[in-house]
Structures are given as C-alpha cells and as structure tokens.
Design a protein around this motif. Sequence first.
Motif, PDB file in Angstrom:
ATOM      1  N   LEU A  29       0.870  -1.188   0.000  1.00 55.10           N
ATOM      2  CA  LEU A  29       0.000   0.000   0.000  1.00 55.10           C
ATOM      3  C   LEU A  29       0.901   1.231   0.000  1.00 55.10           C
ATOM      4  CD1 LEU A  29      -2.794  -0.902   2.629  1.00 55.10           C
ATOM      5  CD2 LEU A  29      -2.893  -1.075   0.133  1.00 55.10           C
ATOM      6  N   GLY A  51      -3.274  -4.589  -4.111  1.00 59.02           N
ATOM      7  CA  GLY A  51      -3.373  -4.101  -2.730  1.00 59.02           C
ATOM      8  C   GLY A  51      -4.793  -3.914  -2.242  1.00 59.02           C
ATOM      9  N   GLY A 224      -0.825  -0.684  -5.391  1.00 63.13           N
ATOM     10  CA  GLY A 224      -0.837  -0.126  -4.048  1.00 63.13           C
ATOM     11  C   GLY A 224      -1.414   1.267  -3.927  1.00 63.13           C
TER      12      GLY A 224
END
Lengths: 252, 416
Positions: A29, A51, A224
């Motif tokens: 992330l 993510g 992410g």
Amino acid sequence: MEAQETNNGSEDIIICRDVHKWYGSFHALRGITTSIGKAQVVVVFGPSGSGKSTFIRTINRLEEHQRGQIIVDGIELTNDVRNIDAIRRDVGMVFQSFNLFPHLTVMDNIILAPMKVRKMPRDEARQVALDLLDRVGITEQSEKYPTQLSGGQQQRVAIARALAMQPNIMLFDEPTSALDPEMIKEVLEVMKELASSGMTMVVVSHEMGFAREVADRMMMFDQGSIVEDGSPEQIFENPQSDRTKLFLSQIL
Amino acid sequence: MAAEVRPVGNPPLPPPILERGVIGWMHANLFSTWFSGALTAVSCLVIGAAAIFGINWILFNADWSVIATLGGQLVIGQYNTELACPGQNCFWRPQVSVLLVTLILGMMWGLAGGGLPKRMGIAVAVILSAFALLPYSFERMGMDVRLLLGANIPALGIGWAIARYTPLGTSRNVALSAVVVFVAILLLVRGGPAIPGLEPVSVRHWGGLMLNLILAVGGIAFSFPIGIALALGRRSSLPVVKLLCVVFIEVFRGVPLITLLFMSQVLVPLAFPENFPQNSLFRAAIVITLFSSAYMAENIRGGLQALHPGQAEAARALGLPSWQTMLFISLPQAIRNVIPAIVGQFIALFKDTSLVYIIGMLDVVEISRAFIQGNPEYLASTKELFLFLGLVFWVFTYSMSYVSRRVEENLGVGRR
C-alpha cells in the motif's frame, strides 16, 4: 481533511490518511488517503496484487499498516489491543474462502462471538441467529455442519455470523470468487438486501453488475494506490485513467 | 399442468458382473492379475499352516499353569506379601480402587446415555466380575476377594444412577470425580500413618499391572495439558518462552526414556526441597510424564500448523481475543486432526511403563521375569507366560485405539 466529492457530505466512518504497508521489501500500500461515509457501499476492484485485499484487511487490522493513520468509527487503529478488539467487534468481515469453523454447527458458528465477546445469553444469541438465518434465507440448516452445505449457503452463513455481532461496517473480501456461477447470485442478493438496509459496506469484488446496481462509489486499485475513485456511472461511462480503461476493457 | 420432463440421454446400467458383489471384490482384491492370484494362494497356505500349528500348540501342547500360579502377582506384584503389608490382607485396597474406576465408567455411561461409554463400561465390569469365578481354591482366592470382584457390576450401575439422578451428572462433575478418584486411588493404595486402617505400603512393593496402569494413566493425564502448554509456548512470539519450550522439548525427546529413568533417581531430587516427600515411583512418574509431554507438544504443534490461517483470522475478525481464538477455534480443530498421533503416543507411553524395571520396580513384565528366574522349574513355561503378557498389553492398547477410532468418527461430522 479532504472529503471525497462522492461522500455526499455524510459523516465519515472510515478515515485513512497516507496509509503504507510493506510485506518485507514489497510496498503493498503506497499512501492510501480516503474516507468512507456512513451507509456508503464502496466496491474496490483492480488487478490481483494491486493491494485491494490488503487495504480492507488493514481496516480491521488483520494486516498492520506501518505508516499513516486509520480511524474507524472514531477509534484510531494503533497497537493498543483494546482498540483493535473494540474495532473488530464493530467491523464484520466476510472472506473469499468463507472460513466457517468446521468443528461447530451453523448455529454455534453464529452464536460463538456474541456469547463470548458480547456476553449475550445463549437463548438471546440463538434468537438473533435464527432471525439472521431467516434473513439470509437458510432457516432449515442451523444444526448442520458447514461442510454439509453448498458454497453459496456457507457464504450466507458467514454473512449471518458477521452480522450477529451487530457491526456498523461490513468488509467483504472477494465474497463470490470461490463460488460456482449459480451460487454467486444468491450471495449477491443477500448483499444487496444488506446494502439497502443502510449498512456501510466495503466490498472487494469484480462483480461489475453488482457494482453498477448497488455501489455508491467505486475505487480502482493498482500497484498499491487508488488510481480512480468515483461513482459507478463515472467509472463505467467516463473513466479518467488509462489504467482503469484498460482493466475494465479486459474484464467486461 | 406439470409438464413431464423426458429423461435425456441413456438410462443407467448395472456394472459388469466381474465388478459386482463377492465375485467383484475377489476379482479386484485377490485375483486381479496372475501375480496377485499366486500371491493369494501362497499367503493362504502360509497363514493356514501357521494357524493350524499355532492353535494346536495353544490348545494341546502349551502349559498355561504358570499364569495361574503367578495369578494375583501379575496384577499387584508384591503388594500383598508379608513384606509389604505385614500381618494383614491388603488386597482389598487395589480392589476397591478398581471398583472406583468402574464407578466412574458407570457415570460416563449415565452421562452419555449409551453408545461407546455404555459398551466400554459393561465390557470392563463384566470382565472384572468374571474373575470372581476363577477356579482357584477358596484358600488361594477367598470369598472376600471374589465378592469385591463381583461388585464391579453393581458399581457400574451405581455410577450410572449417580450420573442419571443426582446433580453430579454433568460433564464437568464427572471429570472432577475422575480426578478425585485418581487421587483417592493413590491414597488408598499408598496408605499412610495418619490414615486409620490404611497401613502405608511402600511404593517399592507396588507392582504388576497396577503399576503400569497407575504410571500410564498419570502420565497421560498430565502429559496432555503440559504438551499443549509446550506446543503453545513453542509458537509463542515471546522469544524467552519460545526458547525455553524448544530446549525442553528437544532435550526430553533427544534422550532415551531408559536413560531419563536412570537419571531421574539422581536428578529429580535436586529439583525439590530436601524434605519434600518423594520416592522412586514419584520420580519415575515425573520423568515419564515429561518425556511424553515433549512428544505430545510436537503432535499438537503439528495439528496447529496444519490449520488454515483463515480459521484464526475469522475468529479474530469477529472480535475474539487471541486466547479465546486458541481455546475455541484452533485447539479443538488441531487436537481433532492429530488424534491418531496422540493415541499412538499414549499407547507408546503405556508400553514404555515397563521400563521402570531399570530402577528396580516390579511391573507386570519384570515380575514375570523375576518369577521365572526364581523358580527354574517354570523355565519351560517362559513362552506361555510372555505370550500371555503380550496379549494383556495388546488388549489394553487395542482398546485405546478402538476408543480413539470411535471418538474420531464422532468428531468427524463436518470435517473439512
């Protein structure tokens, strides 16, 4: 705090500020900043490894974030175990692989947490469970064991189990990905009913029909980050990012 | 009007004759190829010859009198000799202990209402009572002994009634009663100067099957919880706890039990205050328990490791704290998955209790060996005696695996 335009100005129940998460050296992330309003239904989608699952799992701290701030229902997620347990009581979660407890009956799966965590008397918990099983359309199966049920039924029991804690927020991590096509519909019906009852829902899913019909808001994750965030109309009719366009063209 | 749906495709046919019934089974299992057919024929010859020879020997050539001569010694060793229990008859004490065990079995039957506890309880009580009818002279086996043996059937019934009609009939109370009975048996058999009517009997004179059973039951009862604690400790995120558990497990698994038993007589006393009452049996019991715990810990750890991580995750997501997740979700599944390994461990422990001969205790095997050594006229009966001992051990260990299979089947509902 930057409120999203799609938030309809209602009270924010989940607030993320610059959330980062690493698995070893992999940056899963990369600075997630968003907020989700009460009773919003948010569908999170994106390629695998983007993510999105990690993101919803940080909301009840099944995954720890290493930088940034997450505030759920007014409580900040820190290493304080009391905060984590308090948030988990109020946030229900439904998993891709159901994760029902195979050694307990359907009834015991549902009443375990209300009895142990909320200290609810058994009779009351059973009544709540029966009402919930009725709501998800499985009244006859309460004394069976999970493996005696079909995948769709198991997932509906999992939803009932999460609802038995009377959560304010429900997280769904690819709830229909492990299901046969004819069972996906019965689970989505339950989720639609739940959405219309005013539950705050964050759903990781590629069920675009469900998203178009039920979601207030959609988020596209890639590498992410949130690459696109908007209403279903906006996402489907007029996607801004090329990544979103490409991804949608591949799955639709 | 309900439209009749026409079946599409071909109707199902029965399988070919060669794959059905007895012929099908024999064809598949005994004569599927010419090689397996030949193997079947040879095996039948070997097994048949062995059976004829074996049965002939057992029924006509073997001399089983040695077992009758040893009799009660096999069960209690030298417990009732003049040396152990001067001037009185102490045989009633182990016998009452057995009655207490039957009582507990009866309570388990009453609690369960039937099924396996009923069958086990009846089998045990009937077999024990049947011993009252052994064709010994009344001089050798008195009426009191026979009556106490026969009392096992009423004891079973009383236990059943207690569980049925009194508040003691809950699983918690029956479990508690079992613990109380275990302690009561130890007190009863040991006796003590402070207990009127129960002259102390030194553990040096405990022996026979009684000794094996006390060590095995004690070892099983304690090694199970200790093993769980060690398994959890080894998975702990606290480095010191983890290290201690790993060291403990690896040390106790890495040393032969016989060595541990030897060392126990020297090392265990160091672990207790000088005036702490202890004896060789106590020391042996501690070592056997710890040895078994180390294996138990690894069995349970294996069970925990085999669990899908989603199980604990789901429980945590519901707000269950980690200890409740362990207690209600992870451990029950882990233990169920490793029941065969756990029971294997219990069986090994039971057989290993014979090793206490190394510290001079006369368990059922050692008392037999010592008897032959002291009575050379029975030297020719060694094979009968040890064959019988094998049968005794087998009956106990097979009962254990039978119970475990039934338990597994009962728990198998809803298996992953």
